[in-house]
Design a protein around this motif. Structure first.
Motif, PDB file in Angstrom:
ATOM      1  N   ALA A  97       0.849  -0.643  -0.096  1.00  0.00           N
ATOM      2  CA  ALA A  97       0.061   0.063  -0.172  1.00  0.00           C
ATOM      3  C   ALA A  97       1.003   1.086   0.136  1.00  0.00           C
ATOM      4  CB  ALA A  97      -0.728  -0.269   1.262  1.00  0.00           C
ATOM      5  N   LEU A  98       2.119   1.447   0.570  1.00  0.00           N
ATOM      6  CA  LEU A  98       2.390   2.590   1.051  1.00  0.00           C
ATOM      7  C   LEU A  98       3.487   3.209  -0.358  1.00  0.00           C
ATOM      8  CD1 LEU A  98       4.623   1.446   3.968  1.00  0.00           C
ATOM      9  CD2 LEU A  98       3.467   3.471   3.508  1.00  0.00           C
ATOM     10  N   ALA A  99       3.699   1.664  -2.034  1.00  0.00           N
ATOM     11  CA  ALA A  99       4.463   1.358  -2.452  1.00  0.00           C
ATOM     12  C   ALA A  99       3.522   2.478  -3.644  1.00  0.00           C
ATOM     13  CB  ALA A  99       4.604   0.330  -3.253  1.00  0.00           C
ATOM     14  N   ASP A 100       2.772   1.787  -3.711  1.00  0.00           N
ATOM     15  CA  ASP A 100       1.164   2.388  -4.709  1.00  0.00           C
ATOM     16  C   ASP A 100       0.806   3.873  -4.668  1.00  0.00           C
ATOM     17  OD1 ASP A 100       0.871   0.187  -5.658  1.00  0.00           O
ATOM     18  OD2 ASP A 100      -0.852  -0.571  -4.934  1.00  0.00           O
ATOM     19  N   ARG A 101       0.693   4.236  -2.757  1.00  0.00           N
ATOM     20  CA  ARG A 101       0.314   5.471  -1.833  1.00  0.00           C
ATOM     21  C   ARG A 101       1.433   6.734  -2.645  1.00  0.00           C
ATOM     22  NH1 ARG A 101      -1.447   3.885   1.938  1.00  0.00           N
ATOM     23  NH2 ARG A 101       0.271   4.414   4.310  1.00  0.00           N
ATOM     24  N   HIS A 102       2.214   6.168  -1.784  1.00  0.00           N
ATOM     25  CA  HIS A 102       3.197   7.148  -1.917  1.00  0.00           C
ATOM     26  C   HIS A 102       4.346   7.339  -3.501  1.00  0.00           C
ATOM     27  CE1 HIS A 102       2.535   9.214   1.425  1.00  0.00           C
ATOM     28  NE2 HIS A 102       2.292   7.685   2.336  1.00  0.00           N
ATOM     29  N   GLY A 103       4.713   6.593  -3.829  1.00  0.00           N
ATOM     30  CA  GLY A 103       5.349   5.357  -4.920  1.00  0.00           C
ATOM     31  C   GLY A 103       5.344   5.400  -6.592  1.00  0.00           C
TER      32      GLY A 103
ATOM     33  N   PRO B 287      10.468   3.624  -4.495  1.00  0.00           N
ATOM     34  CA  PRO B 287      11.298   4.580  -5.486  1.00  0.00           C
ATOM     35  C   PRO B 287      10.274   5.371  -5.424  1.00  0.00           C
ATOM     36  CG  PRO B 287      11.412   2.292  -6.445  1.00  0.00           C
ATOM     37  CD  PRO B 287      11.292   1.825  -5.105  1.00  0.00           C
ATOM     38  N   SER B 288      10.354   6.187  -6.280  1.00  0.00           N
ATOM     39  CA  SER B 288      10.180   7.432  -6.936  1.00  0.00           C
ATOM     40  C   SER B 288       8.912   7.889  -6.171  1.00  0.00           C
ATOM     41  CB  SER B 288       9.110   6.797  -8.260  1.00  0.00           C
ATOM     42  OG  SER B 288      10.309   6.211  -8.685  1.00  0.00           O
ATOM     43  N   VAL B 289       9.679   8.214  -4.793  1.00  0.00           N
ATOM     44  CA  VAL B 289       8.313   8.898  -3.516  1.00  0.00           C
ATOM     45  C   VAL B 289       8.870  10.658  -3.933  1.00  0.00           C
ATOM     46  CG1 VAL B 289       8.204   9.091  -1.332  1.00  0.00           C
ATOM     47  CG2 VAL B 289       8.856   7.115  -1.647  1.00  0.00           C
ATOM     48  N   ARG B 290       8.156  11.271  -3.833  1.00  0.00           N
ATOM     49  CA  ARG B 290       7.932  12.588  -3.281  1.00  0.00           C
ATOM     50  C   ARG B 290       8.851  13.570  -2.748  1.00  0.00           C
ATOM     51  NH1 ARG B 290       5.552  15.521  -8.317  1.00  0.00           N
ATOM     52  NH2 ARG B 290       6.258  17.824  -6.503  1.00  0.00           N
ATOM     53  N   THR B 291       9.568  14.199  -3.325  1.00  0.00           N
ATOM     54  CA  THR B 291      10.502  14.422  -1.579  1.00  0.00           C
ATOM     55  C   THR B 291       9.432  14.839  -0.769  1.00  0.00           C
ATOM     56  OG1 THR B 291      12.611  15.262  -3.249  1.00  0.00           O
ATOM     57  CG2 THR B 291      12.963  16.102  -1.201  1.00  0.00           C
TER      58      THR B 291
END
Length: 474
Positions: free
Chosen positions: A311-317, A332-336
């Motif tokens: 869920a974290l990967a879908d929501r934030h990455g 990866p690919s998490v907004r700063t």
């Protein structure tokens, strides 16, 4: 463990059948994680282990059949295309691959090509399931510094980026382009199989010598002999062990017989990269984005935390994750501007987000839950040891990482190398040693005391602090 498990090679453990899902390069999607969690929750004990090679193990399975595994894992793309190759797809890569600004190149395509090349060559069928490949992109993690059998390490050259072949951590003079590097690794594996067969084959020694010694590998008779040797194993063809009796130079010489490409040589100029793992917030090459690394103490996950990860990967990455060979998971690919919130949520879920996690490398086997020889809860004891040592050391700067191994027996399945501190189960308690490895009885002069499961964390924490104080005084 008598036999290395795979997706389709089931290991029967004390807590029931167990499978190991190989993820070349540690790459996995959120949907694939959910499929693994569903399998563990519906048909297993609910426990999932993150291995030292960034694979996943599902434990305590029941009513399991190959058809059930194919249904759960096949639809998620987690099964190998060649079933026979299931257990030899041991490919470790940098979890920051494709995003690390310090990397020389993106090797995700190379990892996929190496995996495909392995599965396309039945001559590798007798390759030891313990053989490990590593692909290093020249980035900050330095995964080529990990113990491995066959490595491909990126380096700069006048023509661009090339990959140097390493064998058991020794750089060779053989180099290749990204396109041909997988074939160089395959040739090394085939040479190891042949040399092991030559030394140990029950076939007449002269026949084995002819099979690996013929200068033209396409020669029909030589090819037939090699095929018989390759499929006739098993032999000790793990290069890390083979080099005890066969020099690396000999493997390189024999590799030429199996090369499917013209071999290119270049003098070795640089040592292997230094292994330097990380967690926490790591900058990416793309401005405004970071990767977030979450530590997994003793590599133990459960169904709930695995689903939360997805869920974290879908929501934030971007819906993908990379497992790291130091008991960590990268999103990866998490907004700063979202990274701190992600880490805070992960911390509440039980993940470790302090970058100091990588200073304490703790290994623990399955213990009484999963091993017929175990009598203690080594995973649980390992978690307690980690917490005690982390609290005792605080922010103290360690000159090098501290390795701790909590082992349920002398076999030391979780970590076979020497550790700074080894806690070895004896008669339902632990004998604790410094600078010792499992496999044989540690020297008596390295014994530092005995402890119950309850007192082990304090004893190990005291030893860790004493080591730090000695190092600081030197």
């Amino acid at each position: 463990m008598a036999k290395t498990p795979g997706c389709l090679y089931i290991a029967h453990m004390k807590d029931g059948p167990m499978i190991r899902i190989r993820l070349p390069g540690g790459a996995v999607t959120a949907d694939q994680l959910r499929a693994v969690a569903a399998l563990a929750g519906d048909l297993g004990s609910g426990l999932i282990d993150l291995t030292n090679r960034a694979n996943l193990q599902v434990r305590g399975l029941h009513d399991i059949t190959f058809d059930v595994l194919k249904t759960h894992l096949g639809g998620a793309g987690l099964l190998p295309k060649a079933a026979w190759a299931d257990r030899i797809r041991n490919i470790v890569a940098d979890p920051l691959d494709g995003r690390d600004p310090d990397a020389l190149c993106d090797t995700r395509g190379l990892v996929e090509a190496l995996d495909a090349a392995i599965q396309a060559r039945p001559a590798l069928k007798s390759l030891s399931s313990e053989v490990g490949f590593v692909v290093d992109n020249g980035g900050a993690s330095g995964v080529a510094g990990l113990a491995h059998d066959i490595g491909l390490v990126a380096e700069r050259a006048a023509s661009g980026i090339r990959f140097r072949l390493t064998l058991a951590g020794t750089p060779t003079e053989l180099v290749a382009s990204e396109e041909t590097a997988p074939l160089l690794a395959i040739a090394a594996a085939r040479a190891a199989i042949a040399l092991a067969a030559e030394a140990q084959s029950p076939l007449p020694r002269g026949l084995a010598a002819y099979g690996v010694g013929a200068k033209t590998w396409k020669q029909p008779t030589a090819a037939a002999v090699r095929l018989a040797l390759a499929l006739g194993g098993p032999y000790e063809n793990r290069i890390r062990r083979l080099i005890k009796t066969v020099p690396v130079e000999t493997i390189v010489e024999r590799l030429e017989d199996f090369a499917e490409i013209p071999l290119e040589r270049a003098a070795v100029a640089d040592p292997l990269p230094v292994f330097d793992p990380s967690i926490g917030i790591v900058p990416e090459a793309r401005s405004g984005f970071v990767s977030c690394g979450l530590g997994v103490p003793v590599g133990r996950l459960d169904v709930a935390t695995t689903r939360h990860l997805a869920a974290l990967a879908d929501r934030h990455g971007d819906g993908t994750l990379r497992l790291a060979p130091w008991h960590a998971v990268f999103l990866p690919s998490v907004r700063t501007d979202a990274a701190e919130a992600l880490l805070a949520e992960a911390d509440r879920l039980g993940f470790v987000v302090d970058p100091a996690f990588v200073r304490i490398r703790l290994y623990a086997c399955s213990g009484v839950e999963g091993c017929r020889g175990g009598r203690l809860h080594t995973k649980e004891n390992g978690r307690a040891v980690f917490a005690a040592v982390a609290k005792t050391l605080g922010d103290a700067p360690l000159p090098e990482p501290l390795t701790i191994h909590v082992s349920g027996c002398i076999k030391g399945c979780a970590h076979r190398q020497q550790s700074d501190i080894l806690a070895l189960e004896r008669n339902a308690s632990y004998d604790v040693f410094e600078n010792a490895a499992p496999g044989t009885e540690p020297p008596p002069d390295r014994h530092r005391g005995s402890a119950s499961a309850e007192t082990l964390p304090d004893l190990v924490a005291d030893l860790a602090r004493a080591r730090f104080d000695r190092n600081a005084a030197e």
